[in-house]
Design a protein around this motif. Structure first.
Motif, mmCIF file in Angstrom:
data_model
loop_
_atom_site.group_PDB
_atom_site.id
_atom_site.type_symbol
_atom_site.label_atom_id
_atom_site.label_comp_id
_atom_site.label_asym_id
_atom_site.label_seq_id
_atom_site.Cartn_x
_atom_site.Cartn_y
_atom_site.Cartn_z
ATOM 1 N N GLN A 149 10.444 -24.613 11.027
ATOM 2 C CA GLN A 149 11.886 -24.939 10.077
ATOM 3 C C GLN A 149 13.004 -24.088 11.090
ATOM 4 O O GLN A 149 13.174 -23.794 12.225
ATOM 5 N N ARG A 150 14.301 -25.390 10.746
ATOM 6 C CA ARG A 150 15.884 -24.965 11.133
ATOM 7 C C ARG A 150 16.154 -23.876 10.580
ATOM 8 O O ARG A 150 16.139 -23.064 11.462
ATOM 9 N N VAL A 151 15.792 -23.794 9.087
ATOM 10 C CA VAL A 151 16.878 -22.686 8.475
ATOM 11 C C VAL A 151 16.143 -21.862 7.492
ATOM 12 O O VAL A 151 15.166 -22.283 6.823
ATOM 13 N N THR A 152 15.824 -20.558 7.848
ATOM 14 C CA THR A 152 14.901 -19.727 6.878
ATOM 15 C C THR A 152 15.966 -18.996 5.991
ATOM 16 O O THR A 152 16.481 -18.457 6.231
ATOM 17 N N PHE A 153 15.639 -19.089 5.091
ATOM 18 C CA PHE A 153 16.233 -18.197 3.912
ATOM 19 C C PHE A 153 15.300 -16.782 3.417
ATOM 20 O O PHE A 153 13.933 -17.558 3.069
ATOM 21 N N CYS A 154 15.688 -15.743 3.200
ATOM 22 C CA CYS A 154 15.032 -14.967 3.008
ATOM 23 C C CYS A 154 15.844 -13.694 2.286
ATOM 24 O O CYS A 154 16.764 -13.912 2.087
ATOM 25 N N GLY A 155 14.943 -12.764 1.356
ATOM 26 C CA GLY A 155 16.445 -12.149 0.641
ATOM 27 C C GLY A 155 15.096 -10.699 1.530
ATOM 28 O O GLY A 155 15.646 -10.037 2.989
#
Length: 252
Positions: A149-155
């Motif tokens: 995936q091009r963008v990983t969003f995480c906390g």
């Protein structure tokens, strides 16, 4: 599409309400919850019910380490010995606050979600349920390498941050400024951390959230003032460790 990103809610009703108000005012089309709906704060039942209602209305949500811990019986909690004593006390208290339906909702959450060119995950892409932190460029590069995936969003990391891939390999850190859209250049791959809604840890008590605009390919972080003193008082009134209340007051 404008995607609101809320991570690490941590049972903080006042902060969640303030962040939801902010992203809705900004015109978000979808809400994504990046894990740790419970833990630390005094309103776990409310935050779980709110998350469940959001998901029923089309939001996405993933599983966090505090969500996992709250579902495990004490004898099954292998990480309890490694967890900070204040966090452990909050987990044990939280277990007694959730009913069967609330526990069922938390247990139904996936470890990660792939959506178009985006990955939503609580901790990282290389081992989503081992809870390793993306706290530096080396860890960001490891996460980037583990997904297509091009963008990983995480906390998981309670401070806003951006990392992008480098042509020569590795990753570079970038500190986003609140309210300033950052273009996520298409030739790079990204890890984007919105920071924590419910327990910021960068010396600023204002809650964190973010908005990703797929049309402009920009990531914008927000710092949202809320009644953190009221949230801190609830923690003390619940008999939870005072250090958890102090963190909300100092942002650390």
């Amino acid at each position: 599409m404008r995607i609101a990103l809320l991570a690490d809610l941590h049972a903080n009703r006042e902060a969640v309400e303030a962040c939801l108000k902010t992203v809705r005012k900004a015109g978000c089309d979808r809400i994504v919850l990046l894990g740790d709906i419970v833990g630390y704060g005094a309103d776990p039942a409310w935050t779980v019910d709110t998350a469940r209602a959001l998901v029923e209305d089309g939001a996405l949500a993933v599983f966090g380490n505090h969500d996992q811990a709250a579902l495990r019986a004490p004898r099954e909690d292998a990480n309890s010995a490694r967890r900070h004593s204040d966090a452990q006390a909050a987990i044990e208290w939280t277990r007694g606050q959730l009913d069967h339906a609330q526990r069922g909702f938390l247990g139904s959450l996936p470890a990660f979600i792939e959506d178009d060119d985006r990955l939503y995950v609580h901790a990282n892409a290389w081992a989503p349920l081992d809870w390793g932190y993306i706290g530096n460029a080396l860890a960001a590069a490891q996460s980037i390498a583990a997904t297509s995936q091009r963008v990983t969003f995480c906390g998981h990391v309670h401070e806003p941050a951006l990392y992008h891939s480098q042509p020569e390999g590795g990753a570079r850190h970038f500190a986003p400024r609140p309210g300033v859209p950052v273009p996520l250049i298409a030739s790079r791959r990204w890890v984007a951390l919105p920071g924590s809604v419910g327990q910021p840890r960068d010396g600023n008590p204002a809650a964190c959230c973010a908005l990703y605009d797929t049309a402009t390919d920009t990531f914008t972080t927000f710092r949202v003032a809320y009644d953190h003193l009221a949230a801190a008082r609830k923690i003390i009134d619940a008999g939870l460790p005072q250090e958890l209340a102090r963190r909300l007051i100092t942002g650390g």
